[in-house]
Structure formats: C-alpha cells, structure tokens
Design a protein around this motif. Structure first.
Motif, PDB file in Angstrom:
ATOM      1  N   ASN A  22       0.833  -1.195   0.000  1.00 29.21           N
ATOM      2  CA  ASN A  22       0.000   0.000   0.000  1.00 29.21           C
ATOM      3  C   ASN A  22       0.872   1.252   0.000  1.00 29.21           C
ATOM      4  O   ASN A  22       1.979   1.253   0.546  1.00 29.21           O
ATOM      5  CB  ASN A  22      -0.917   0.016   1.224  1.00 29.21           C
ATOM      6  CG  ASN A  22      -1.856  -1.175   1.247  1.00 29.21           C
ATOM      7  OD1 ASN A  22      -2.646  -1.377   0.339  1.00 29.21           O
ATOM      8  ND2 ASN A  22      -1.752  -1.984   2.298  1.00 29.21           N
ATOM      9  N   TYR A  24       1.136   5.580   0.742  1.00 29.14           N
ATOM     10  CA  TYR A  24       0.607   6.642   1.591  1.00 29.14           C
ATOM     11  C   TYR A  24       1.180   7.976   1.129  1.00 29.14           C
ATOM     12  O   TYR A  24       2.352   8.065   0.752  1.00 29.14           O
ATOM     13  CB  TYR A  24       0.988   6.404   3.054  1.00 29.14           C
ATOM     14  CG  TYR A  24       0.527   5.070   3.601  1.00 29.14           C
ATOM     15  CD1 TYR A  24      -0.583   4.990   4.450  1.00 29.14           C
ATOM     16  CD2 TYR A  24       1.204   3.896   3.291  1.00 29.14           C
ATOM     17  CE1 TYR A  24      -1.000   3.767   4.964  1.00 29.14           C
ATOM     18  CE2 TYR A  24       0.790   2.666   3.801  1.00 29.14           C
ATOM     19  CZ  TYR A  24      -0.305   2.612   4.634  1.00 29.14           C
ATOM     20  OH  TYR A  24      -0.724   1.403   5.137  1.00 29.14           O
ATOM     21  N   TYR A  26       1.338  12.208   2.279  1.00 26.68           N
ATOM     22  CA  TYR A  26       1.111  13.281   3.251  1.00 26.68           C
ATOM     23  C   TYR A  26       1.144  14.604   2.505  1.00 26.68           C
ATOM     24  O   TYR A  26       2.074  14.878   1.733  1.00 26.68           O
ATOM     25  CB  TYR A  26       2.221  13.261   4.308  1.00 26.68           C
ATOM     26  CG  TYR A  26       2.179  14.388   5.320  1.00 26.68           C
ATOM     27  CD1 TYR A  26       1.516  14.244   6.542  1.00 26.68           C
ATOM     28  CD2 TYR A  26       2.829  15.596   5.068  1.00 26.68           C
ATOM     29  CE1 TYR A  26       1.507  15.272   7.471  1.00 26.68           C
ATOM     30  CE2 TYR A  26       2.818  16.630   5.989  1.00 26.68           C
ATOM     31  CZ  TYR A  26       2.157  16.456   7.190  1.00 26.68           C
ATOM     32  OH  TYR A  26       2.138  17.489   8.106  1.00 26.68           O
ATOM     33  N   VAL A  34      -3.508  12.734   5.292  1.00 27.63           N
ATOM     34  CA  VAL A  34      -2.819  11.514   4.880  1.00 27.63           C
ATOM     35  C   VAL A  34      -3.805  10.664   4.093  1.00 27.63           C
ATOM     36  O   VAL A  34      -4.926  10.434   4.551  1.00 27.63           O
ATOM     37  CB  VAL A  34      -2.294  10.712   6.090  1.00 27.63           C
ATOM     38  CG1 VAL A  34      -1.704   9.377   5.623  1.00 27.63           C
ATOM     39  CG2 VAL A  34      -1.251  11.498   6.857  1.00 27.63           C
ATOM     40  N   SER A  35      -3.404  10.236   2.902  1.00 26.81           N
ATOM     41  CA  SER A  35      -4.227   9.352   2.088  1.00 26.81           C
ATOM     42  C   SER A  35      -3.519   8.025   1.894  1.00 26.81           C
ATOM     43  O   SER A  35      -2.300   7.978   1.713  1.00 26.81           O
ATOM     44  CB  SER A  35      -4.518   9.976   0.720  1.00 26.81           C
ATOM     45  OG  SER A  35      -5.370  11.089   0.844  1.00 26.81           O
ATOM     46  N   LYS A  36      -4.309   6.936   1.943  1.00 24.83           N
ATOM     47  CA  LYS A  36      -3.779   5.587   1.736  1.00 24.83           C
ATOM     48  C   LYS A  36      -4.352   5.029   0.443  1.00 24.83           C
ATOM     49  O   LYS A  36      -5.549   5.141   0.174  1.00 24.83           O
ATOM     50  CB  LYS A  36      -4.160   4.682   2.908  1.00 24.83           C
ATOM     51  CG  LYS A  36      -3.688   3.228   2.763  1.00 24.83           C
ATOM     52  CD  LYS A  36      -4.086   2.393   3.974  1.00 24.83           C
ATOM     53  CE  LYS A  36      -3.618   0.953   3.858  1.00 24.83           C
ATOM     54  NZ  LYS A  36      -3.982   0.141   5.058  1.00 24.83           N
ATOM     55  N   THR A  46      -8.795   8.602   3.532  1.00 27.37           N
ATOM     56  CA  THR A  46      -8.063   9.841   3.780  1.00 27.37           C
ATOM     57  C   THR A  46      -8.326  10.295   5.209  1.00 27.37           C
ATOM     58  O   THR A  46      -9.480  10.384   5.624  1.00 27.37           O
ATOM     59  CB  THR A  46      -8.485  10.958   2.804  1.00 27.37           C
ATOM     60  OG1 THR A  46      -8.108  10.589   1.479  1.00 27.37           O
ATOM     61  CG2 THR A  46      -7.806  12.275   3.154  1.00 27.37           C
ATOM     62  N   VAL A  71       5.141   5.406   8.228  1.00 33.12           N
ATOM     63  CA  VAL A  71       4.320   4.198   8.293  1.00 33.12           C
ATOM     64  C   VAL A  71       5.146   3.064   8.886  1.00 33.12           C
ATOM     65  O   VAL A  71       6.284   2.821   8.462  1.00 33.12           O
ATOM     66  CB  VAL A  71       3.816   3.797   6.895  1.00 33.12           C
ATOM     67  CG1 VAL A  71       3.015   2.495   6.965  1.00 33.12           C
ATOM     68  CG2 VAL A  71       2.969   4.912   6.291  1.00 33.12           C
ATOM     69  N   GLU A  76       1.152  -1.582   9.536  1.00 36.00           N
ATOM     70  CA  GLU A  76       0.433  -0.586   8.734  1.00 36.00           C
ATOM     71  C   GLU A  76      -0.128   0.554   9.591  1.00 36.00           C
ATOM     72  O   GLU A  76      -1.040   1.269   9.175  1.00 36.00           O
ATOM     73  CB  GLU A  76      -0.693  -1.228   7.915  1.00 36.00           C
ATOM     74  CG  GLU A  76      -0.211  -2.302   6.954  1.00 36.00           C
ATOM     75  CD  GLU A  76      -1.335  -2.954   6.180  1.00 36.00           C
ATOM     76  OE1 GLU A  76      -2.395  -2.316   5.990  1.00 36.00           O
ATOM     77  OE2 GLU A  76      -1.160  -4.115   5.761  1.00 36.00           O
ATOM     78  N   ILE A  78       0.195   4.295  11.311  1.00 33.63           N
ATOM     79  CA  ILE A  78       0.752   5.541  10.802  1.00 33.63           C
ATOM     80  C   ILE A  78       0.969   6.512  11.950  1.00 33.63           C
ATOM     81  O   ILE A  78       0.059   6.730  12.771  1.00 33.63           O
ATOM     82  CB  ILE A  78      -0.193   6.182   9.766  1.00 33.63           C
ATOM     83  CG1 ILE A  78      -0.459   5.206   8.610  1.00 33.63           C
ATOM     84  CG2 ILE A  78       0.387   7.480   9.226  1.00 33.63           C
ATOM     85  CD1 ILE A  78      -1.760   4.452   8.750  1.00 33.63           C
ATOM     86  N   GLY A  98      -7.042   4.050   9.216  1.00 34.17           N
ATOM     87  CA  GLY A  98      -7.003   5.506   9.237  1.00 34.17           C
ATOM     88  C   GLY A  98      -7.701   6.121  10.433  1.00 34.17           C
ATOM     89  O   GLY A  98      -7.988   7.324  10.428  1.00 34.17           O
TER      90      GLY A  98
END
Length: 311
Positions: A22, A24, A26, A34-36, A46, A71, A76, A78, A98
């Motif tokens: 995955n 990520y 920023y 932060v989006s994954k 997000t 990360v 996983e 964060i 998230g």
C-alpha cells in the motif's frame, strides 16, 4: 496514482509504503492530510488531518506549518507529527483503517517536529525537529518514542547547548545508521550541515558542511499556491543513502558524500531547476538516483565520481 485525495489542495509532500504494497501520501495546505492507496493506486481512505478530542494539532483550523509522517511497515500503523507548538509538539497514531487509536506522545523539550522516522533494523520510532528560544529546553533535535507506552526520550545529537538545532530530514542506511540534515538561524555552526548519527541515537560520528546554503530554517517547504505562510515548514526530502554513499538533493544541487568521513566526492548542478521548488530523492543499490524535476522524475547514475543522467 493520478489524483491525490488531498482536498485542501492536490500537493503531496512525502510518501511512504507498507510491506503489503500500500502507498501513503502526506500533504495538503493545512490541516495536512494523509491518504492511503492500494497497490493498484485505488484510494482506500483519507485522514482529515486533525482531531477534536484530544485537540490535535494545537490550532488545527489555522495550522499552516507542515510536519511529516511515517508508516510502520508491518502493522500498517501511521504516526503523524505536529508542527510548532511552544508547549511541545505531539505525535499521534492511526490504525490501518485511518482511525486514531488513542496513542499520543510528546514532550515540552521538542517544540517542532519536521520529520518522522522508523528504523526497520531495530523497530525504533523517532521524531526529528527542533525547538525555539522560548522553550523550557531548547537544545533538542529529536525524540525516541516507545510505541507501547508512549514514553518519550528527548535527544541532543550535536553536543551544543544553543537553540533551534532543527533537523530538516534524515535517511537510514541498510545497516540502520541514521544520517541527518540540519538548518538553523541561531546555531549557525550546524546550519546546512550533514551529520552521521551514533548507534545510541544520542550523539554523532561526524558533522560536516553540506557546502550548500539553500535551506533556511522554517522556510524550506515550497507550496505552489495560496494558503501557506512564508514560514511553513522546515521539512524537505533531501537525503537518501544506500550501502555505498550518502546523497543530497535540494532541487538544484545533487551531491554524493563518503559515509565514513562525510567528505563530498561528487556533485552536479541541475541548472534548469529552482532550489526547493522540486524535491524528493531515492536511490537503489546500483547507485541509480531518482529525483523530482519539473513535472518529471530525473534519473542519474553515480560512478563514484560523476553523475551521469540516464533518464
């Protein structure tokens, strides 16, 4: 990934990954999100960039000073840092979905977190930054963070006692050695200097001038739009290291350093670019270096003396 899910703007400042593949990102313009993404580049979630309880960052509605994130590759999880807070910057943790998982850590001895790191060699988590002259303790540049208890240990790496010993970024080599880049308005002896840290995360093996001067404390992060103040951040992705060399990039200058002595052994100027406007650097074990350019990723190979552009 074609479009970042960073709704305050579409600008990503740093990226990371986990062992499941995955990705990520920023970024944003404050609050910083932060989006994954899945291995196929599909958005998974997000994080909105702030918490109401506890209140984080300290002034989340007006927060315009970016920190960074990291990360934990296996779990996983964060960890996200906080920009300048005179009472002490704090780190929060998100779970793999998230969601804030009630982990928060910080100390009044470190007022600014500009970079976050996780050392896969020993499982250690740390935050890097600096403090201001108004802080109770103002000579710290990092914190070691216990991921179980949340306990924090402030660290001074230079042996100097003056304020604003700000770390811009770091890089970790395959054996776990950490290298740092500093900039400081007050502690000028380390301004735009490189450091090789010791194995105890509380000192150094050497400190040398980078021979460049484009990093100015808290005016490092470039924002291509409206919304961020001039003193937006001290963080920048400028260092990378492999088994052979340490590499530096400020968007205009690309240089290589001997890891044992810190001596600069090669450099090149990217004359059509502007310092700090471009950013990001990566390297493989064959000394192929990848840097952010004007809408492209530029590729070089370092032969021990010269950089040869090959893509």
């Amino acid at each position: 990934i074609q479009n970042l899910a960073l709704t305050t703007n579409n600008c990503g400042y740093d990226v990371d990954y986990d062992n499941a593949g995955n990705y990520y990102v920023y970024g944003g313009s404050g609050p910083f999100l932060v989006s994954k993404y899945s291995p196929l580049g599909v958005l998974i979630w997000t994080f909105q960039g702030y918490l109401l309880s506890p209140s984080w960052p300290a002034d989340y509605l007006n927060s315009k000073k970016a920190s960074n994130f990291v990360v934990e590759k296996i779990t996983e999880k964060i960890y996200i840092g906080e920009g300048p807070v005179i009472s002490g910057a704090k780190v929060i943790r998100l779970d793999q979905n998230g969601m804030y998982d009630n982990f928060i850590a910080g100390t009044s001895s470190l007022c600014e977190i500009w970079d976050m790191g996780f050392n896969c060699n020993d499982g250690s988590l740390f935050g890097l930054g600096g403090s201001t002259g108004g802080a109770i303790v103002n000579d710290k540049s990092g914190i070691a963070i216990d991921t179980s208890s949340g306990a924090v240990t402030p660290q001074n790496f230079t042996g100097l006692t003056t304020a604003q010993q700000d770390v811009v970024c770091h890089a970790i080599d395959p054996s776990g050695v950490i290298f740092y880049l500093f900039t400081s308005n007050q502690t000028t002896a380390i301004d735009n200097c490189l450091m090789k840290g010791n194995s105890s995360f509380n000192g150094n093996t050497w400190i040398v001038p980078s021979t460049y001067s484009n990093f100015v404390e808290a005016q490092v992060k470039h924002y291509p739009g409206l919304g961020l103040i001039s003193y937006s951040s001290n963080g920048y992705n400028a260092l990378v290291v492999n088994s052979s060399y340490l590499f530096f990039y400020d968007g205009y200058n690309l240089a290589a350093y001997d890891k044992t002595s810190g001596n600069k052994i090669g450099s090149i100027v990217l004359s059509l670019q502007t310092a700090l406007v471009q950013g990001g650097i990566a390297v493989d074990e064959c000394n192929n270096i990848y840097v952010g350019g004007n809408g492209v990723i530029r590729c070089f190979n370092f032969d021990g003396t010269n950089f040869i552009e090959n893509g």
